[in-house]
Motif scaffolding. Structure first.
Motif, PDB file in Angstrom:
ATOM      1  N   TRP A   1       0.737  -1.216  -0.116  1.00 26.29           N
ATOM      2  CA  TRP A   1      -0.002  -0.060  -0.249  1.00 26.29           C
ATOM      3  C   TRP A   1       1.001   1.301  -0.003  1.00 26.29           C
ATOM      4  CZ3 TRP A   1      -5.456   0.139   2.380  1.00 26.29           C
ATOM      5  CH2 TRP A   1      -5.976   1.455   2.279  1.00 26.29           C
ATOM      6  N   MET A   2       1.577   1.545   1.195  1.00 24.84           N
ATOM      7  CA  MET A   2       2.372   2.464   1.057  1.00 24.84           C
ATOM      8  C   MET A   2       3.939   2.453   0.376  1.00 24.84           C
ATOM      9  SD  MET A   2       0.307   4.022   2.939  1.00 24.84           S
ATOM     10  CE  MET A   2       1.543   5.753   3.188  1.00 24.84           C
ATOM     11  N   MET A   3       3.861   3.314  -0.551  1.00 26.09           N
ATOM     12  CA  MET A   3       4.943   3.521  -1.389  1.00 26.09           C
ATOM     13  C   MET A   3       5.312   4.791  -1.907  1.00 26.09           C
ATOM     14  SD  MET A   3       4.862   0.051  -3.833  1.00 26.09           S
ATOM     15  CE  MET A   3       3.286   0.385  -4.690  1.00 26.09           C
ATOM     16  N   PRO A   4       6.676   5.321  -1.998  1.00 28.64           N
ATOM     17  CA  PRO A   4       6.762   6.760  -2.522  1.00 28.64           C
ATOM     18  C   PRO A   4       6.382   6.934  -4.043  1.00 28.64           C
ATOM     19  CG  PRO A   4       8.808   5.569  -2.538  1.00 28.64           C
ATOM     20  CD  PRO A   4       7.720   4.525  -1.900  1.00 28.64           C
ATOM     21  N   GLY A   5       6.257   8.138  -4.350  1.00 25.13           N
ATOM     22  CA  GLY A   5       5.652   8.417  -5.765  1.00 25.13           C
ATOM     23  C   GLY A   5       4.022   7.883  -5.872  1.00 25.13           C
ATOM     24  N   MET A   6       3.939   6.778  -6.371  1.00 29.73           N
ATOM     25  CA  MET A   6       2.715   6.179  -6.921  1.00 29.73           C
ATOM     26  C   MET A   6       2.407   4.905  -5.721  1.00 29.73           C
ATOM     27  SD  MET A   6       1.019   4.413 -10.117  1.00 29.73           S
ATOM     28  CE  MET A   6       0.960   5.734 -11.170  1.00 29.73           C
ATOM     29  N   ASP A   7       1.479   5.005  -5.032  1.00 34.36           N
ATOM     30  CA  ASP A   7       1.233   4.215  -4.013  1.00 34.36           C
ATOM     31  C   ASP A   7       0.297   3.054  -4.665  1.00 34.36           C
ATOM     32  OD1 ASP A   7      -1.331   5.052  -3.678  1.00 34.36           O
ATOM     33  OD2 ASP A   7      -0.978   5.915  -1.956  1.00 34.36           O
ATOM     34  N   GLY A   8       0.048   2.197  -3.648  1.00 37.51           N
ATOM     35  CA  GLY A   8      -0.885   1.042  -3.897  1.00 37.51           C
ATOM     36  C   GLY A   8      -2.115   1.344  -4.604  1.00 37.51           C
ATOM     37  N   LEU A   9      -2.671   2.600  -3.706  1.00 38.72           N
ATOM     38  CA  LEU A   9      -4.266   2.459  -4.295  1.00 38.72           C
ATOM     39  C   LEU A   9      -4.123   3.337  -5.757  1.00 38.72           C
ATOM     40  CD1 LEU A   9      -5.839   4.062  -1.023  1.00 38.72           C
ATOM     41  CD2 LEU A   9      -6.238   1.690  -2.153  1.00 38.72           C
ATOM     42  N   ASP A  10      -3.051   4.256  -5.700  1.00 37.96           N
ATOM     43  CA  ASP A  10      -2.873   4.853  -7.042  1.00 37.96           C
ATOM     44  C   ASP A  10      -2.775   3.859  -8.213  1.00 37.96           C
ATOM     45  OD1 ASP A  10      -3.331   7.493  -5.880  1.00 37.96           O
ATOM     46  OD2 ASP A  10      -1.204   7.860  -5.802  1.00 37.96           O
ATOM     47  N   LEU A  11      -1.874   2.862  -7.996  1.00 41.99           N
ATOM     48  CA  LEU A  11      -1.527   1.912  -8.852  1.00 41.99           C
ATOM     49  C   LEU A  11      -2.767   1.079  -9.172  1.00 41.99           C
ATOM     50  CD1 LEU A  11       0.302  -0.005 -10.569  1.00 41.99           C
ATOM     51  CD2 LEU A  11       0.659  -1.140  -8.413  1.00 41.99           C
ATOM     52  N   ALA A  12      -3.630   0.798  -8.386  1.00 40.93           N
ATOM     53  CA  ALA A  12      -4.945   0.016  -8.472  1.00 40.93           C
ATOM     54  C   ALA A  12      -5.848   0.725  -9.513  1.00 40.93           C
ATOM     55  CB  ALA A  12      -5.552  -0.209  -7.053  1.00 40.93           C
ATOM     56  N   ARG A  13      -6.034   2.004  -9.271  1.00 47.10           N
ATOM     57  CA  ARG A  13      -6.882   2.952  -9.829  1.00 47.10           C
ATOM     58  C   ARG A  13      -6.143   3.087 -11.121  1.00 47.10           C
ATOM     59  NH1 ARG A  13      -6.487   6.477  -5.008  1.00 47.10           N
ATOM     60  NH2 ARG A  13      -8.440   6.090  -3.687  1.00 47.10           N
TER      61      ARG A  13
END
Length: 634
Positions: free
Chosen positions: A364-376
């Motif tokens: 979930w928590m990652m710099p730049g593009m996190d897990g939620l942004d990747l899912a979207r």
């Protein structure tokens, strides 16, 4: 299909003997009676008991049991009794033979189960008389026995050299023996009096998709039932490792006749029990098999072991090298998946485009593009909507979990990840992937069915407008073409002519040489009409020996020239009828559209009157009608 006279054979073919031969000969007489057949059958106790058993089989819906041969014959019918006697006689005589490589016992074991399956499935679908189809299933491969009997040495070499695929065996038989077992089976069944409506499906049953039968027709239904019965027989003789493919295909084939897995399993289990009982009666080996449910379950378990986890492509996304390394080791090492890794969401998005993973496991928590942004981002693409997304999170907060699911996540795991929990989550992901693949296969199959339906509709439309003998358009099609030509003539004020032609003395040809030669004459004349016609002309067979040629934008002079050209071409035809050469001719009536003609029938009637005048004037000539006046050429 060839008859026995046209098949090159050296040696004596299998044939019924004794009581069976006497029944076969008696049933060929128009005045044969049940009492006469019963008297002959009673002289063979083994045959009598088999007929009574067949008459009392479940195929008759549990009616009053019969105890005498006469009652059995009345219930079965003389035709069925003839076929059963024929089959049982061959089973008794050819338990072994001169071809060392041919498995006579295995052949009859397979044939018996195929016959029983054909009886069962025909009774379930109403495709035909179940006892008659039992005999047909029993004899559906008799050509193989015949080749082993007539060519024991040569056929033994072929059996050593083929790989068990029926199509390859047929090719080898044709290459070395100038015939094959399907061709010989059909010829023998025809010789023994089996109806042609059953012989054709038997001939094509090894490759039903290439039979050419119209979808939904009775031959189409029968050829697929024979194939289904054969696959049941294949299962009966298959080794443990070979049963996988058989059970999988049978589940598919059973679905085509409306049987689900449970119903098919019960049917096959019942058939195996009948097979063993009949095997004792006919002294044919019939081995015990596990239940169909057990065999299909074993098939499913092997599938799961062979292509389960290893088939999944996983994209693992985590910015922590330690966690990423540990997860990769579990996913690829312990669980056997194909894994690619990314350090962050942006790198993962690029890798997803390139590798098209089936499952994405992301932190979930990652710099730049996190897990939620990747899912979207993935769910915003068409190809990303089908991926199974698992989110890794350090805590299980209801609001955060709800937000993750709204972003398109399918499942989540709390860190630190437990291997057993991960395995369970991936099992659910694998099930999703299988459903998705099954859906894709079904969609592809629906597209294929739609395409095949469109082709079938075009074929049906063509068949409805085509004369089957000459392959010319039929009368209905010709009248449609004339209506269009008439409309064009009215719209553009162009001339329109027609020719009505009739083959001279055609009845004399049929009476002297037979209808087969008459059909040849019709086809050759139809071909001459096509060759003589101009680019824009249309033609059709009106019926019998009459043809119509429609000549758009053609005046009377040009139509007469075309008629004379066609008449001379037919006059030059030489048609072979055995040793005799036939010369034929046509009479042609020509008419053109005149003022006062208000419909197409008037034009056709005028050409028909001219044709009648041409015949009166001596045949083999063209006659025109102009303003009610007749003139013939030459």
């Amino acid at each position: 299909m060839k008859t026995l006279e046209h098949i090159p054979l050296n040696g004596e073919l299998p044939s019924p003997k004794g009581v069976a031969l006497a029944i076969l000969e008696l049933c060929r007489k128009d005045d044969a009676t049940i009492a006469e057949v019963a008297r002959i059958a009673q002289t063979d106790p083994a045959l009598a008991s088999r007929l009574i058993r067949q008459a009392n089989s479940a195929a008759h819906g549990g009616g009053r049991p019969v105890a005498s041969v006469t009652e059995a014959i009345m219930r079965l019918g003389m035709g069925t009794v003839r076929n059963l006697a024929l089959g049982f006689s061959l089973v008794d005589q050819y338990q072994n033979g001169p071809c060392g490589q041919f498995d006579y016992q295995g052949f009859w074991s397979h044939s018996l189960l195929m016959g029983l399956a054909m009886q069962k499935f025909s009774n379930m679908t109403g495709a035909g008389a179940s006892e008659e189809l039992f005999a047909c299933g029993l004899l559906a491969q008799v050509g193989r026995l015949s080749l082993a009997t007539v060519y024991p040495v040569e056929y033994g070499r072929l059996l050593d050299g083929q790989d068990g695929v029926a199509r390859n065996l047929v090719a080898l038989e044709q290459e070395h023996l100038q015939t094959d077992h399907n061709e010989l089976t059909a010829a023998l069944l025809g010789e023994w009096g089996i109806p042609g409506a059953l012989i054709e499906p038997i001939y094509h049953h090894e490759e039903p998709e290439h039979s050419g039968f119209s979808t939904g027709s009775r031959p189409y239904q029968l050829v697929h039932l024979f194939y289904l019965a054969r696959r049941v027989a294949d299962l009966g003789l298959a080794g443990e490792n070979e049963r996988n493919a058989c059970t999988a295909e049978l589940l598919l084939l059973g679905g085509r006749i409306g049987l689900d897995a449970e119903q098919l399993g019960a049917t096959v289990d019942d058939l195996v029990q009948q097979w063993r009982t009949w095997g004792e009666l006919l002294r044919v080996p019939a081995s015990a098999l596990p239940s169909f449910a057990h065999m299909s379950a074993a098939h499913a378990m092997r599938d799961e072991k062979s292509d389960g986890a290893a088939a999944l492509r996983v994209l693992l996304v985590d910015d922590d090298p330690t966690t990423r390394c540990m997860m990769e080791g579990v996913l690829s090492g312990a669980l056997g998946h194909a894994v690619v890794c990314a350090n962050n969401g942006r790198e993962a998005l690029a890798l997803a485009v390139e590798t098209q993973p089936q499952i994405v496991v992301t932190d979930w928590m990652m710099p730049g593009m996190d897990g939620l942004d990747l899912a979207r981002a993935l769910r915003a693409t068409e190809w990303g909507q089908t991926m199974y997304l698992i989110m890794l999170t350090g805590h299980e907060n209801e609001d955060e979990v709800s937000e993750a699911f709204e972003a398109g996540v399918d499942d989540f795991l709390v860190k630190p990840v437990n291997v057993r929990t991960l395995r369970a989550r991936l099992r659910a992901a694998r099930h999703y992937v299988q459903l998705l693949e099954a859906w894709e296969r079904d969609r592809a199959q629906l597209k294929q069915f739609a395409a095949e339906l469109a082709i079938s509709n075009r074929r049906l439309a063509h068949a409805a407008m085509t004369d089957l003998l000459t392959n010319l358009p039929n009368r209905r099609s010709g009248m449609n073409a004339l209506a269009k030509a008439w409309a064009a003539s009215s719209r553009f004020e162009q001339p329109l002519s027609v020719m009505m032609l009739d083959i001279d003395h055609f009845k004399r040809i049929n009476d002297s040489h037979g209808h087969a030669v008459g059909d040849t004459v019709l086809r050759d004349v139809a071909q001459a009409i096509q060759q003589s016609a101009r680019k824009d002309d249309s033609m059709c067979r009106m019926g019998g020996e009459e043809f119509l040629v429609i000549c758009p934008n053609t005046d009377l002079k040009a139509a007469v020239q075309a008629a004379e050209r066609l008449r001379r071409m037919v006059e030059r035809l030489r048609i072979q009828a055995g040793e005799t050469e036939i010369q034929t001719s046509v009479s042609i009536g020509v008419a053109t559209r005149e003022v006062g003609m208000t419909e197409t029938d008037a034009l056709v009637n005028a050409a028909d009157r001219a044709l009648y005048r041409a015949k009166q004037a001596g045949r083999n000539r063209s006659c025109v009608v102009v303003q009610g006046q007749m003139r013939c050429f030459p």
